[in-house]
Design a protein around this motif. Structure first.
Motif, PDB file in Angstrom:
ATOM      1  N   GLY A 171       0.811  -1.215   0.000  1.00 51.50           N
ATOM      2  CA  GLY A 171       0.000   0.000   0.000  1.00 51.50           C
ATOM      3  C   GLY A 171       0.842   1.261   0.000  1.00 51.50           C
ATOM      4  N   GLN A 172       1.942   1.258   0.771  1.00 47.61           N
ATOM      5  CA  GLN A 172       2.842   2.415   0.790  1.00 47.61           C
ATOM      6  C   GLN A 172       3.436   2.680  -0.588  1.00 47.61           C
ATOM      7  N   ILE A 173       3.939   1.633  -1.218  1.00 46.49           N
ATOM      8  CA  ILE A 173       4.590   1.795  -2.518  1.00 46.49           C
ATOM      9  C   ILE A 173       3.594   2.289  -3.560  1.00 46.49           C
ATOM     10  N   ALA A 174       2.409   1.708  -3.576  1.00 49.75           N
ATOM     11  CA  ALA A 174       1.389   2.138  -4.542  1.00 49.75           C
ATOM     12  C   ALA A 174       1.015   3.603  -4.332  1.00 49.75           C
ATOM     13  N   ALA A 175       0.892   4.027  -3.077  1.00 52.52           N
ATOM     14  CA  ALA A 175       0.520   5.408  -2.782  1.00 52.52           C
ATOM     15  C   ALA A 175       1.616   6.379  -3.235  1.00 52.52           C
ATOM     16  N   PRO A 196      -7.352  16.645 -10.997  1.00 48.96           N
ATOM     17  CA  PRO A 196      -8.700  16.778 -10.415  1.00 48.96           C
ATOM     18  C   PRO A 196      -8.699  16.358  -8.945  1.00 48.96           C
ATOM     19  N   VAL A 197      -9.667  16.869  -8.200  1.00 55.10           N
ATOM     20  CA  VAL A 197      -9.738  16.578  -6.773  1.00 55.10           C
ATOM     21  C   VAL A 197      -9.895  15.091  -6.516  1.00 55.10           C
ATOM     22  N   TRP A 198     -10.576  14.371  -7.427  1.00 57.08           N
ATOM     23  CA  TRP A 198     -10.808  12.951  -7.187  1.00 57.08           C
ATOM     24  C   TRP A 198      -9.494  12.178  -7.115  1.00 57.08           C
ATOM     25  N   MET A 199      -8.431  12.678  -7.779  1.00 59.62           N
ATOM     26  CA  MET A 199      -7.143  11.991  -7.694  1.00 59.62           C
ATOM     27  C   MET A 199      -6.530  12.154  -6.302  1.00 59.62           C
ATOM     28  N   LEU A 200      -6.730  13.313  -5.674  1.00 57.86           N
ATOM     29  CA  LEU A 200      -6.268  13.511  -4.305  1.00 57.86           C
ATOM     30  C   LEU A 200      -7.020  12.571  -3.355  1.00 57.86           C
ATOM     31  N   VAL A 201      -8.316  12.437  -3.607  1.00 52.32           N
ATOM     32  CA  VAL A 201      -9.127  11.538  -2.780  1.00 52.32           C
ATOM     33  C   VAL A 201      -8.680  10.090  -2.988  1.00 52.32           C
ATOM     34  N   ALA A 202      -8.382   9.723  -4.239  1.00 58.12           N
ATOM     35  CA  ALA A 202      -7.919   8.362  -4.522  1.00 58.12           C
ATOM     36  C   ALA A 202      -6.612   8.068  -3.801  1.00 58.12           C
ATOM     37  N   LEU A 203      -5.725   9.053  -3.766  1.00 51.65           N
ATOM     38  CA  LEU A 203      -4.464   8.870  -3.044  1.00 51.65           C
ATOM     39  C   LEU A 203      -4.722   8.635  -1.557  1.00 51.65           C
ATOM     40  N   ALA A 204      -5.662   9.381  -0.983  1.00 49.22           N
ATOM     41  CA  ALA A 204      -6.001   9.194   0.425  1.00 49.22           C
ATOM     42  C   ALA A 204      -6.553   7.792   0.670  1.00 49.22           C
ATOM     43  N   VAL A 205      -7.337   7.276  -0.269  1.00 47.53           N
ATOM     44  CA  VAL A 205      -7.882   5.924  -0.145  1.00 47.53           C
ATOM     45  C   VAL A 205      -6.750   4.901  -0.093  1.00 47.53           C
ATOM     46  N   VAL A 206      -5.788   5.029  -1.012  1.00 54.70           N
ATOM     47  CA  VAL A 206      -4.686   4.074  -1.065  1.00 54.70           C
ATOM     48  C   VAL A 206      -3.835   4.156   0.200  1.00 54.70           C
ATOM     49  N   PHE A 207      -3.600   5.371   0.701  1.00 55.68           N
ATOM     50  CA  PHE A 207      -2.793   5.526   1.905  1.00 55.68           C
ATOM     51  C   PHE A 207      -3.507   4.992   3.152  1.00 55.68           C
ATOM     52  N   GLN A 264      -1.948   2.800   6.637  1.00 57.48           N
ATOM     53  CA  GLN A 264      -2.341   3.405   7.911  1.00 57.48           C
ATOM     54  C   GLN A 264      -3.026   2.386   8.812  1.00 57.48           C
ATOM     55  N   GLY A 265      -3.856   1.559   8.220  1.00 54.57           N
ATOM     56  CA  GLY A 265      -4.607   0.599   9.008  1.00 54.57           C
ATOM     57  C   GLY A 265      -3.844  -0.667   9.324  1.00 54.57           C
ATOM     58  N   SER A 266      -2.882  -1.027   8.497  1.00 45.18           N
ATOM     59  CA  SER A 266      -2.203  -2.313   8.645  1.00 45.18           C
ATOM     60  C   SER A 266      -0.883  -2.217   9.401  1.00 45.18           C
ATOM     61  N   ASN A 267      -0.073  -1.207   9.110  1.00 45.90           N
ATOM     62  CA  ASN A 267       1.279  -1.149   9.671  1.00 45.90           C
ATOM     63  C   ASN A 267       1.303  -0.952  11.179  1.00 45.90           C
ATOM     64  N   SER A 268       0.509  -0.008  11.686  1.00 40.96           N
ATOM     65  CA  SER A 268       0.562   0.287  13.109  1.00 40.96           C
ATOM     66  C   SER A 268       0.135  -0.912  13.941  1.00 40.96           C
ATOM     67  N   LEU A 269      -0.879  -1.640  13.469  1.00 39.07           N
ATOM     68  CA  LEU A 269      -1.337  -2.825  14.188  1.00 39.07           C
ATOM     69  C   LEU A 269      -0.270  -3.908  14.184  1.00 39.07           C
ATOM     70  N   ALA A 270       0.369  -4.139  13.049  1.00 38.16           N
ATOM     71  CA  ALA A 270       1.397  -5.171  12.943  1.00 38.16           C
ATOM     72  C   ALA A 270       2.601  -4.842  13.817  1.00 38.16           C
ATOM     73  N   LEU A 271       3.035  -3.594  13.820  1.00 34.78           N
ATOM     74  CA  LEU A 271       4.200  -3.200  14.612  1.00 34.78           C
ATOM     75  C   LEU A 271       3.899  -3.303  16.102  1.00 34.78           C
ATOM     76  N   GLN A 272       2.737  -2.870  16.516  1.00 34.52           N
ATOM     77  CA  GLN A 272       2.354  -2.937  17.927  1.00 34.52           C
ATOM     78  C   GLN A 272       2.282  -4.384  18.409  1.00 34.52           C
ATOM     79  N   ASN A 273       1.634  -5.250  17.625  1.00 31.39           N
ATOM     80  CA  ASN A 273       1.530  -6.651  18.016  1.00 31.39           C
ATOM     81  C   ASN A 273       2.892  -7.322  18.065  1.00 31.39           C
TER      82      ASN A 273
END
Length: 473
Positions: A349-353, A365-376, A380-389
């Motif tokens: 996910g990081q590399i794709a973003a 266009p604004v939708w590309m900024l939104v798409a980037l936020a979706v990919v990021f 955001q959801g996976s790394n912090s959980l994996a590192l903490q565990n």
């Protein structure tokens, strides 16, 4: 570690995790990420108010991380010795003081000082939460439920993502000073919850009280502070004239190593840590992961305001999809065994973003900024959980507080590198070319994160044990 008796907590709760601890754990642990991220959309208004360029307002980011990177492992070690309650109450009270100072700050210098206070004030929340999880596991004879570990990670990454949106709303309602004033009620609630729900230390006689004090390695802490401060200042001033800071870092690091290897009860047991290669690898992954995460948070947000022309509120709104995706990813992967899959998912996910970020221009266009936020939202959801565990199961149980603090320290080292990279890429204006330069740096860090995860065989062994992977007994 806090030693709670059965009578103090009640026989009816002995068999399971004490859910009354969850609210102060969650609130205490999110005080740092909320202050880390809410300032992202405030940098431009603050710079305009004080006539300061991005290279100067970057100190508002760096000051908090400098204080927190230093304070987290030290406070974590004190929590290991004295228990979480005292340190939690002291630190969260300091957050309220910092909120007052920041709200009334007459210039940028005082504002930076308020951020330093915030850094120290938010040091106890996360180590205290991890220490409480471990002590509950010892009290009940069961590992802490996976749902609690997941909730802790979700709370932190959620706040990290919605911080810019909340900051934009507050700035729209009351100006940038409201982002500091928010800490006053948050600190009051945290202190109240801590007093009501965190377990008290058992009464000790004079001899018993003297034994924990003897285990505080003050020389080791002092040398660690000298090493870390000089390193972070070097990272914040990457030019030829700051070479002496690197020399100080090396000298302090050498002295720290000698001290810790000779100390009877070291601040950081280098023998144990040096033999725990999986934990060291986790710290390395945290560093490079947060280079990517915080470079996006601060760099991309500044570009959307200055380079793209969005208001602070709209810059925060653009990141709402990252919040939604991050929550969905955390909840989904939190139910699965192991950490390797989570790490690889986040790495891709990081590399794709980063690749998508390289395609953006001021005319996109604004939708590309939104798409980037979706990919990021995926990392955001996976790394912090994996590192903490990973840290929870790889660290010495007797040093879980300081180990959790060191995880945050390495994360803040990554944030410092990200801050320096952002300042160097943008200079006095957050231009599109500067954003692209920053994206290349982020892409390099993302590839390194992937490689460190793929070639770490210990992750496969950790993932092979469902009980460890999920946090169930």
């Amino acid at each position: 570690m806090t030693d709670r008796t059965t009578a103090a907590r009640g026989d009816t709760r002995k068999a399971g995790f004490d859910r009354r601890l969850v609210p102060p754990m969650m609130l205490g642990s999110v005080l740092n990420p909320i202050n880390s991220t809410i300032v992202a959309v405030a940098l431009v208004p603050i710079g305009a108010a004080f006539g300061a360029p991005p290279s100067q307002t970057a100190w508002l980011v760096s000051a908090l991380y400098l204080a927190t990177a230093l304070g987290q492992p030290i406070v974590g070690r004190l929590i290991d010795i004295f228990g979480p309650r005292r340190l939690f109450l002291l630190s969260t009270s300091l957050v309220g003081v910092a909120g007052v100072v920041g709200t009334l700050a007459p210039d940028l210098g005082v504002l930076i000082a308020a951020r330093v206070l915030l850094g120290f004030g938010t040091c106890a929340g996360y180590p205290a939460a991890m220490a409480l999880l471990r002590s509950e596991a010892e009290r009940t004879g069961q590992d802490s439920p996976a749902g609690v570990l997941t909730a802790l990670a979700v709370a932190n990454q959620t706040i990290a993502v919605i911080g810019p949106l909340l900051g934009g709303l507050l700035i729209g309602l009351g100006g940038w000073r409201s982002t500091f004033a928010l800490n006053i009620p948050l600190a009051a609630v945290a202190v109240a919850l801590g007093m009501l729900r965190l377990p008290k230390q058992p009464t000790m006689d004079a001899a018993a009280r003297s034994r924990p004090a003897a285990t505080i390695d003050l020389p080791g802490m002092g040398l660690f502070a000298a090493m870390l401060i000089s390193l972070l200042l070097f990272l914040m001033n990457l030019h030829a004239g700051s070479w002496y800071l690197l020399v100080i870092t090396i000298a302090a690091g050498a002295a720290f190593t000698v001290r810790e290897l000779r100390a009877g009860t070291p601040f950081i047991d280098l023998r144990v840590l040096g033999g725990n290669i999986p934990l060291l690898a986790t710290y390395g992954r945290a560093l490079v992961a947060y280079v990517v995460s915080y470079a996006f948070l601060y760099g991309f947000t500044q570009w959307t305001e200055e380079g793209y022309g969005l208001s602070p509120l709209h810059a925060g709104l653009v990141q709402i999809p990252m919040f939604l995706v991050g929550i969905a990813v955390s909840v989904t992967v939190g139910r699965r065994n192991g950490v390797l899959g989570k790490l690889l998912f986040g790495a891709v996910g990081q590399i794709a973003a980063c690749v998508l970020m390289l395609t953006l221009t001021a005319d996109s266009p604004v939708w590309m900024l939104v798409a980037l936020a979706v990919v990021f939202g995926v990392p955001q959801g996976s790394n912090s959980l994996a590192l903490q565990n990973s840290v929870y199961f790889q660290a010495d149980p007797e040093r879980i507080g300081s180990s959790a603090g060191l995880l945050r320290t390495f994360a803040y080292l990554g944030s410092m590198i990200a801050s320096s990279a952002t300042a160097a890429s943008f200079g006095r204006h957050a231009s599109t070319s500067g954003m692209h330069h920053l994206a290349w740096i982020m892409l390099g860090a993302g590839v390194l994160y992937l490689l460190v995860s793929v070639f770490d065989r210990s992750l496969r062994r950790l993932s092979a044990d469902p009980a460890e992977a999920t946090g169930k007994a």
